[in-house]
Design a protein around this motif. Structure first.
Motif, PDB file in Angstrom:
ATOM      1  N   GLN A 436     -16.654 -85.256  -4.069  1.00 57.86           N
ATOM      2  CA  GLN A 436     -16.265 -86.653  -3.850  1.00 57.86           C
ATOM      3  C   GLN A 436     -16.429 -87.087  -2.397  1.00 57.86           C
ATOM      4  O   GLN A 436     -16.112 -88.219  -2.054  1.00 57.86           O
ATOM      5  CB  GLN A 436     -14.805 -86.855  -4.276  1.00 57.86           C
ATOM      6  CG  GLN A 436     -14.574 -86.635  -5.767  1.00 57.86           C
ATOM      7  CD  GLN A 436     -13.101 -86.592  -6.123  1.00 57.86           C
ATOM      8  OE1 GLN A 436     -12.237 -86.761  -5.268  1.00 57.86           O
ATOM      9  NE2 GLN A 436     -12.814 -86.345  -7.402  1.00 57.86           N
ATOM     10  N   GLU A 437     -16.944 -86.223  -1.537  1.00 64.74           N
ATOM     11  CA  GLU A 437     -17.083 -86.539  -0.122  1.00 64.74           C
ATOM     12  C   GLU A 437     -18.146 -87.612   0.105  1.00 64.74           C
ATOM     13  O   GLU A 437     -19.073 -87.786  -0.691  1.00 64.74           O
ATOM     14  CB  GLU A 437     -17.476 -85.288   0.665  1.00 64.74           C
ATOM     15  CG  GLU A 437     -16.406 -84.241   0.777  1.00 64.74           C
ATOM     16  CD  GLU A 437     -16.920 -83.011   1.495  1.00 64.74           C
ATOM     17  OE1 GLU A 437     -16.100 -82.258   2.028  1.00 64.74           O
ATOM     18  OE2 GLU A 437     -18.158 -82.797   1.512  1.00 64.74           O
ATOM     19  N   THR A 438     -18.021 -88.288   1.221  1.00 69.20           N
ATOM     20  CA  THR A 438     -19.048 -89.194   1.714  1.00 69.20           C
ATOM     21  C   THR A 438     -19.484 -88.718   3.092  1.00 69.20           C
ATOM     22  O   THR A 438     -18.843 -87.838   3.693  1.00 69.20           O
ATOM     23  CB  THR A 438     -18.509 -90.630   1.804  1.00 69.20           C
ATOM     24  OG1 THR A 438     -17.415 -90.667   2.738  1.00 69.20           O
ATOM     25  CG2 THR A 438     -18.045 -91.124   0.442  1.00 69.20           C
ATOM     26  N   ALA A 439     -20.565 -89.283   3.596  1.00 77.84           N
ATOM     27  CA  ALA A 439     -21.064 -88.865   4.907  1.00 77.84           C
ATOM     28  C   ALA A 439     -20.051 -89.167   6.008  1.00 77.84           C
ATOM     29  O   ALA A 439     -20.015 -88.464   7.026  1.00 77.84           O
ATOM     30  CB  ALA A 439     -22.394 -89.559   5.202  1.00 77.84           C
ATOM     31  N   GLU A 440     -19.225 -90.193   5.833  1.00 78.80           N
ATOM     32  CA  GLU A 440     -18.234 -90.537   6.848  1.00 78.80           C
ATOM     33  C   GLU A 440     -16.940 -89.767   6.667  1.00 78.80           C
ATOM     34  O   GLU A 440     -16.095 -89.754   7.570  1.00 78.80           O
ATOM     35  CB  GLU A 440     -17.928 -92.043   6.806  1.00 78.80           C
ATOM     36  CG  GLU A 440     -19.095 -92.941   7.202  1.00 78.80           C
ATOM     37  CD  GLU A 440     -20.130 -93.056   6.098  1.00 78.80           C
ATOM     38  OE1 GLU A 440     -19.770 -92.774   4.923  1.00 78.80           O
ATOM     39  OE2 GLU A 440     -21.293 -93.414   6.392  1.00 78.80           O
ATOM     40  N   ASN A 441     -16.736 -89.160   5.536  1.00 81.60           N
ATOM     41  CA  ASN A 441     -15.470 -88.471   5.267  1.00 81.60           C
ATOM     42  C   ASN A 441     -15.757 -87.106   4.635  1.00 81.60           C
ATOM     43  O   ASN A 441     -15.564 -86.899   3.441  1.00 81.60           O
ATOM     44  CB  ASN A 441     -14.590 -89.314   4.340  1.00 81.60           C
ATOM     45  CG  ASN A 441     -13.228 -88.684   4.111  1.00 81.60           C
ATOM     46  OD1 ASN A 441     -12.744 -87.918   4.929  1.00 81.60           O
ATOM     47  ND2 ASN A 441     -12.611 -89.016   2.979  1.00 81.60           N
ATOM     48  N   VAL A 442     -16.252 -86.193   5.458  1.00 83.03           N
ATOM     49  CA  VAL A 442     -16.498 -84.820   5.021  1.00 83.03           C
ATOM     50  C   VAL A 442     -15.257 -83.992   5.335  1.00 83.03           C
ATOM     51  O   VAL A 442     -14.757 -84.005   6.466  1.00 83.03           O
ATOM     52  CB  VAL A 442     -17.737 -84.229   5.719  1.00 83.03           C
ATOM     53  CG1 VAL A 442     -17.917 -82.777   5.339  1.00 83.03           C
ATOM     54  CG2 VAL A 442     -18.976 -85.028   5.339  1.00 83.03           C
ATOM     55  N   LEU A 443     -14.762 -83.269   4.337  1.00 80.13           N
ATOM     56  CA  LEU A 443     -13.500 -82.536   4.470  1.00 80.13           C
ATOM     57  C   LEU A 443     -13.742 -81.162   5.086  1.00 80.13           C
ATOM     58  O   LEU A 443     -14.565 -80.388   4.593  1.00 80.13           O
ATOM     59  CB  LEU A 443     -12.840 -82.385   3.101  1.00 80.13           C
ATOM     60  CG  LEU A 443     -12.489 -83.684   2.365  1.00 80.13           C
ATOM     61  CD1 LEU A 443     -11.990 -83.373   0.962  1.00 80.13           C
ATOM     62  CD2 LEU A 443     -11.450 -84.473   3.140  1.00 80.13           C
ATOM     63  N   SER A 444     -13.014 -80.863   6.129  1.00 80.17           N
ATOM     64  CA  SER A 444     -13.046 -79.514   6.694  1.00 80.17           C
ATOM     65  C   SER A 444     -12.160 -78.604   5.865  1.00 80.17           C
ATOM     66  O   SER A 444     -11.417 -79.058   4.985  1.00 80.17           O
ATOM     67  CB  SER A 444     -12.568 -79.549   8.149  1.00 80.17           C
ATOM     68  OG  SER A 444     -11.208 -79.962   8.208  1.00 80.17           O
ATOM     69  N   ASP A 445     -12.195 -77.306   6.152  1.00 78.97           N
ATOM     70  CA  ASP A 445     -11.350 -76.365   5.417  1.00 78.97           C
ATOM     71  C   ASP A 445      -9.875 -76.664   5.653  1.00 78.97           C
ATOM     72  O   ASP A 445      -9.046 -76.538   4.738  1.00 78.97           O
ATOM     73  CB  ASP A 445     -11.672 -74.933   5.840  1.00 78.97           C
ATOM     74  CG  ASP A 445     -13.054 -74.499   5.371  1.00 78.97           C
ATOM     75  OD1 ASP A 445     -13.601 -75.168   4.469  1.00 78.97           O
ATOM     76  OD2 ASP A 445     -13.582 -73.504   5.889  1.00 78.97           O
ATOM     77  N   ASP A 446      -9.528 -77.075   6.879  1.00 78.44           N
ATOM     78  CA  ASP A 446      -8.133 -77.429   7.162  1.00 78.44           C
ATOM     79  C   ASP A 446      -7.705 -78.658   6.371  1.00 78.44           C
ATOM     80  O   ASP A 446      -6.576 -78.715   5.864  1.00 78.44           O
ATOM     81  CB  ASP A 446      -7.963 -77.699   8.663  1.00 78.44           C
ATOM     82  CG  ASP A 446      -8.085 -76.429   9.497  1.00 78.44           C
ATOM     83  OD1 ASP A 446      -7.633 -75.375   9.010  1.00 78.44           O
ATOM     84  OD2 ASP A 446      -8.644 -76.482  10.598  1.00 78.44           O
ATOM     85  N   ALA A 447      -8.617 -79.631   6.254  1.00 78.14           N
ATOM     86  CA  ALA A 447      -8.287 -80.819   5.466  1.00 78.14           C
ATOM     87  C   ALA A 447      -8.106 -80.470   3.990  1.00 78.14           C
ATOM     88  O   ALA A 447      -7.213 -81.013   3.318  1.00 78.14           O
ATOM     89  CB  ALA A 447      -9.373 -81.874   5.630  1.00 78.14           C
ATOM     90  N   LEU A 448      -8.926 -79.561   3.487  1.00 75.71           N
ATOM     91  CA  LEU A 448      -8.773 -79.118   2.095  1.00 75.71           C
ATOM     92  C   LEU A 448      -7.429 -78.424   1.891  1.00 75.71           C
ATOM     93  O   LEU A 448      -6.769 -78.610   0.858  1.00 75.71           O
ATOM     94  CB  LEU A 448      -9.919 -78.177   1.723  1.00 75.71           C
ATOM     95  CG  LEU A 448     -11.312 -78.812   1.595  1.00 75.71           C
ATOM     96  CD1 LEU A 448     -12.380 -77.731   1.430  1.00 75.71           C
ATOM     97  CD2 LEU A 448     -11.364 -79.765   0.405  1.00 75.71           C
ATOM     98  N   VAL A 449      -7.029 -77.625   2.865  1.00 71.58           N
ATOM     99  CA  VAL A 449      -5.724 -76.950   2.776  1.00 71.58           C
ATOM    100  C   VAL A 449      -4.603 -77.979   2.695  1.00 71.58           C
ATOM    101  O   VAL A 449      -3.675 -77.853   1.878  1.00 71.58           O
ATOM    102  CB  VAL A 449      -5.536 -76.010   3.976  1.00 71.58           C
ATOM    103  CG1 VAL A 449      -4.102 -75.504   4.028  1.00 71.58           C
ATOM    104  CG2 VAL A 449      -6.485 -74.836   3.884  1.00 71.58           C
ATOM    105  N   ASP A 450      -4.668 -79.020   3.536  1.00 70.01           N
ATOM    106  CA  ASP A 450      -3.612 -80.045   3.539  1.00 70.01           C
ATOM    107  C   ASP A 450      -3.561 -80.789   2.201  1.00 70.01           C
ATOM    108  O   ASP A 450      -2.468 -81.051   1.672  1.00 70.01           O
ATOM    109  CB  ASP A 450      -3.857 -81.034   4.682  1.00 70.01           C
ATOM    110  CG  ASP A 450      -3.735 -80.379   6.056  1.00 70.01           C
ATOM    111  OD1 ASP A 450      -3.061 -79.327   6.138  1.00 70.01           O
ATOM    112  OD2 ASP A 450      -4.321 -80.895   7.025  1.00 70.01           O
ATOM    113  N   ILE A 451      -4.733 -81.121   1.653  1.00 66.21           N
ATOM    114  CA  ILE A 451      -4.751 -81.840   0.369  1.00 66.21           C
ATOM    115  C   ILE A 451      -4.180 -80.962  -0.740  1.00 66.21           C
ATOM    116  O   ILE A 451      -3.386 -81.421  -1.572  1.00 66.21           O
ATOM    117  CB  ILE A 451      -6.185 -82.282   0.036  1.00 66.21           C
ATOM    118  CG1 ILE A 451      -6.670 -83.324   1.045  1.00 66.21           C
ATOM    119  CG2 ILE A 451      -6.260 -82.848  -1.382  1.00 66.21           C
ATOM    120  CD1 ILE A 451      -8.130 -83.730   0.861  1.00 66.21           C
TER     121      ILE A 451
END
Length: 490
Positions: A436-451
């Motif tokens: 579901q990512e976009t070029a402006e909102n690519v999730l890092s591993d830390d962001a995935l952990v938070d979600i």
């Protein structure tokens, strides 16, 4: 005290496995193909055995009332297209570090034949040509000198199935020709053989041969092929600098490369994939129950021909009587062992269905963590027995065909202290978030952990990175570069 030989009597206890017990263990871990081959060999050896082609007994079917039986199954079952089958954990990313795995060659399909004796027009299709057949025809036309033709045929015999020539350095010693002579023949083959790309010694050379045939091997493209490692890392900035092109030109060059075949030899492989025959079939009934039954095609049955045994015993001598008695004993044992194997598989499969009811109804995000020991305790078997039963066995469900081992996954703790989450469900959720990512909102591993923690999954960053790498998903930096390149291409 003098040493001398003497007789003694000693009593010990030991566990001895009889041949019948060993064969029973083997039968448990056989898949349906191995079991069919084993039964065929036993029927050839034992004249008292015959196949049973009658209807399957009712004991091969179990109807389960699922744990969540508040409403009818037809209303509970989520059959939306995106949830019908879970994502394939082995799916490769369009651009992976292994560049040779980015493309897939169209492998030829062999002729099919009719198995039931009916006339089948496909049975009369000509046998597909092999890679050697295609090369031999072209080599006879390209080379007129016998010596060059001999070397060309030897090079063709040295090709791998992919079309690569990886052992070129060993050929001078094997053929007795000089390296210069072999390189001359090799260059001629690379320039004239179809399809283009055969006889390459590495991926870069394979792509260069195909681009040269299209007239697109300019200096910029040569520089790109010499730096495929930068392409694997998606380091587009360095590639633009090395190739001396702007972003739009680089995107066009990458589009041309994606249209090439990295393994041109695989187009001539005629081996098709073998279809999977499920051992257990799980279907939903309108009244909210699950119907678990053994697949008759995967569970061959045998019978003991008692009438033939009585007829032969009445007319045989003492030595023949011993042979018939052994055959009868072995036949009876095999029938009991196959019956016990069927009951064990059905028992374990039914308990798996009972434990994973939420997965069958709602999809992979509701897969429960499950251990072999849990099923073993519930069905009253040893853990090793359950392991043998679930090895190489497949279950057909409303969500597709799965290996029975698929339903056993590790547990990941819940952030709120509730029920643990299945590792497979967490991997699927990670892939969904990345898709579901976009070029402006690519999730890092830390962001995935938070979600995931907001969704109640207590998971470490290194675990997210491990799952992401296991699914061949690149890092957030590489994904961002690729998405921007695709946007620029549009």
């Amino acid at each position: 005290m003098a040493l001398k030989p003497a007789f003694g009597l000693q009593q010990t206890q030991s566990l001895v496995m009889t041949p019948q017990l060993l064969q029973s263990i083997k039968l448990l871990q056989f898949n349906n193909v191995e079991l069919d081959q084993y039964i065929s060999s036993e029927i050839e050896r034992n004249p008292l055995l015959t196949r049973d082609d009658g209807p399957a007994p009712e004991s091969n079917v179990i109807e389960l009332r699922p744990r969540n039986d508040a409403e009818a199954m037809s209303e509970r079952l989520d059959t939306s297209l995106e949830n019908l089958f879970p994502d394939d954990p082995g799916r490769r990313d369009p651009i992976s570090p292994d560049l040779s795995a980015q493309w897939r060659s169209a492998s030829g399909a062999g002729p099919s034949t009719s198995s039931d004796g009916d006339w089948n027009p496909e049975a009369f299709v000509a046998t597909p040509q092999t890679l050697r057949d295609v090369l031999q025809e072209q080599i006879l036309l390209i080379f007129k000198e016998p010596a060059e033709r001999f070397l060309a045929l030897h090079l063709a015999d040295s090709l791998e199935d992919s079309g690569y020539l990886t052992d070129f350095d060993e050929l001078p010693a094997r053929t007795g020709a000089s390296r210069a002579e072999l390189e001359k023949v090799l260059f001629k083959l690379q320039q004239n053989i179809e399809p283009a790309g055969l006889f390459a010694r590495n991926l870069s050379e394979c792509l260069a041969i195909q681009l040269r045939a299209k007239g697109r091997l300019d200096p910029a493209m040569q520089a790109l092929l010499q730096n495929l490692d930068l392409l694997a890392r998606r380091d587009f900035a360095s590639l633009r600098k090395i190739c001396g092109v702007d972003e739009s030109d680089l995107v066009d060059m990458l589009s041309e490369i994606r249209m090439l075949d990295p393994k041109p030899g695989t187009a001539f492989l005629s081996e098709g994939s073998e279809p999977i025959t499920p051992d257990v079939i799980v279907s939903a009934a309108p009244d909210g129950t699950w119907r678990v039954e053994l697949n008759e095609e995967a569970v061959p049955r045998v019978l003991v021909d008692q009438s033939y045994c009585a007829k032969v015993s009445a007319k045989s001598g003492k030595q023949d009587q011993t042979f018939i008695s052994e055959c009868l004993q072995n036949a009876n044992w095999l029938v009991r062992a196959l019956d016990q194997r069927s009951k064990s598989i059905l028992k374990v499969a039914s308990e798996i269905v009972r434990q994973q009811d939420a997965f069958l109804v709602h999809g992979v995000n509701h897969l429960r963590p499950l251990k072999l020991k849990t099923i073993a305790d519930l069905v009253g078997m040893h853990e090793s027995t359950v392991s043998r039963i679930t090895a190489n066995k497949f279950m057909m469900t409303p969500r597709g065909v799965f290996e029975m081992r698929y339903f056993f996954t590790a547990a990941i703790a819940a952030a709120d202290g509730g029920d643990a989450h299945s590792a497979e469900a967490v991997r699927n959720r990670i892939r969904q978030l990345i898709d579901q990512e976009t070029a402006e909102n690519v999730l890092s591993d830390d962001a995935l952990v938070d979600i995931l923690k907001e969704e109640g999954v207590d998971i470490a960053r290194r675990t997210v990175a491990k799952y992401r790498e296991a699914m061949s998903i690149p890092s957030s930096v590489q994904r961002r570069r690729e998405k921007r390149a695709r946007i620029a291409q549009k």
